[in-house]
Design an enzyme around this catalytic site. Structure first.
Site, PDB file in Angstrom:
ATOM      1  CG  ASP A 176      -2.094   1.168   1.347  1.00  0.00           C
ATOM      2  OD1 ASP A 176      -2.945   1.200   0.767  1.00  0.00           O
ATOM      3  OD2 ASP A 176      -1.313   2.207   1.624  1.00  0.00           O
ATOM      4  CB  ILE A 177       0.988   4.249  -2.149  1.00  0.00           C
ATOM      5  CG1 ILE A 177       1.573   3.182  -3.534  1.00  0.00           C
ATOM      6  CG2 ILE A 177       1.797   5.637  -2.024  1.00  0.00           C
ATOM      7  CD1 ILE A 177       1.157   3.948  -4.641  1.00  0.00           C
ATOM      8  CG  ASN A 184      -4.253  11.416  -5.218  1.00  0.00           C
ATOM      9  OD1 ASN A 184      -3.576  11.697  -6.121  1.00  0.00           O
ATOM     10  ND2 ASN A 184      -5.220  10.575  -5.163  1.00  0.00           N
ATOM     11  CG  ASP A 193      -4.243   9.488 -12.064  1.00  0.00           C
ATOM     12  OD1 ASP A 193      -4.557   8.939 -10.941  1.00  0.00           O
ATOM     13  OD2 ASP A 193      -5.058   9.847 -13.054  1.00  0.00           O
ATOM     14  CD  GLU A 219      -4.492   4.193  -1.415  1.00  0.00           C
ATOM     15  OE1 GLU A 219      -4.585   4.714  -0.204  1.00  0.00           O
ATOM     16  OE2 GLU A 219      -5.349   4.292  -2.170  1.00  0.00           O
TER      17      GLU A 219
END
Length: 300
Positions: A176-177, A184, A193, A219
């Site tokens: 997971d980012i 964002n 993106d 993500e």
């Protein structure tokens, strides 16, 4: 003429194509009609694993079934006959629609292989590029280009079945980012993106033919890896973490980067998609709790 030669003569001259695979999915018989339908002589097919042949069977929705959902493979596992419609790739490059019956060969109450009998289902042929486009749109994430959740799930089902059958080792990585929502909000969705695509490209560099890496959602990403030793799970997790950490994008004269939290679990006999993914997900959350940009594994 003995019975074996008689049977071979009959099989070689029937109107349907027929081939036999052993329990390792290696093709050991390929009749003359199979040659005529596909354009491939037996010398080009015999001795190959069915998923490694150039035929590359695809279903009516454009899904490649040789790696996930293969009827032959499923028959070898549970012994249940199956009927299905396929598009096979002819030697000249176009796709040919066929209907197929697949059933087990049993000796002394043990499955020793499977037979597939197939025949043309229409006179229409299809351009291979069109089939490839359909397959890509159905099974790949539109933004990143990596396999989508549907393909990840199908591939994982196949690998879990193979693990149960052949006792090979398998691990699942969930990543997971870190702080993606804040990223964002700070830099905009275009930058978000770009990061999703760049992270995907970075991790894809470590994916081998027998592995798969795809987008689970948002993500979150999943990697499925065949391994040799239990300790490989930590090496895989660290390689993913490092690849992402060293990946950057250019955005409005800024150089941006992100990190990932990773959880890697060994698959266990009896695991389902739900159980193995849940375990990897929980390990990923432990990485979040440990400060993010780290790897948590469960070697037991």
């Amino acid at each position: 003429m003995d019975n074996e030669k008689l049977y071979l003569e009959i099989i070689n001259n029937m109107d349907e194509g027929a081939y036999f695979v052993n329990t390792e999915r290696v093709i050991t018989f390929w009749n003359k009609t199979a040659e005529n339908i596909t354009g491939y002589k037996k010398e080009e097919i015999l001795g190959k694993n069915c998923q490694d042949t150039p035929l590359k069977h695809i279903d009516g929705e454009g899904n490649l079934i040789c790696n996930a959902g293969c009827p032959l493979h499923n028959v070898l596992i549970d012994g249940r006959p199956r009927k299905h419609n396929i598009f096979l790739r002819h030697k000249e490059g176009h796709r040919v629609p066929a209907s197929a019956n697949t059933f087990p060969v049993i000796e002394n109450d043990k499955i020793i292989g499977a037979i597939e009998i197939f025949m043309l289902s229409s006179l229409v042929i299809y351009d291979d590029d069109l089939i490839t486009q359909l397959s890509s749109s159905a099974l790949n994430d539109q933004l990143t280009g990596v396999p989508n959740r549907r393909k990840v799930e199908s591939f994982l089902v196949l690998r879990l079945r193979e693990m149960a059958l052949y006792q090979n080792k398998l691990c699942v990585a969930f990543l997971d980012i870190d702080n993606f929502k804040n990223f964002n909000n700070t830099y905009g969705h275009n930058a978000g993106d770009a990061i999703l695509k760049t992270v995907s490209e970075a991790v894809m560099h470590m994916i081998r033919n027998q592995d798969l890496y795809g987008r689970w959602g948002g993500e979150e990403f999943i990697g499925i890896f065949t391994i040799n030793e239990d300790n490989d799970v930590l090496l895989i997790g660290e390689k993913i973490r490092t690849l992402v950490e060293k990946t950057v994008i250019k955005h409005e004269h800024l150089t941006l980067s992100v990190t990932v939290s990773v959880g890697v679990t060994l698959a266990r006999i009896g695991d389902t998609i739900e159980s193995v993914v849940k375990r990897a997900d929980e390990l990923m959350y432990k990485s979040k709790q440990n400060g993010k940009n780290c790897v948590t594994v469960d070697i037991k």
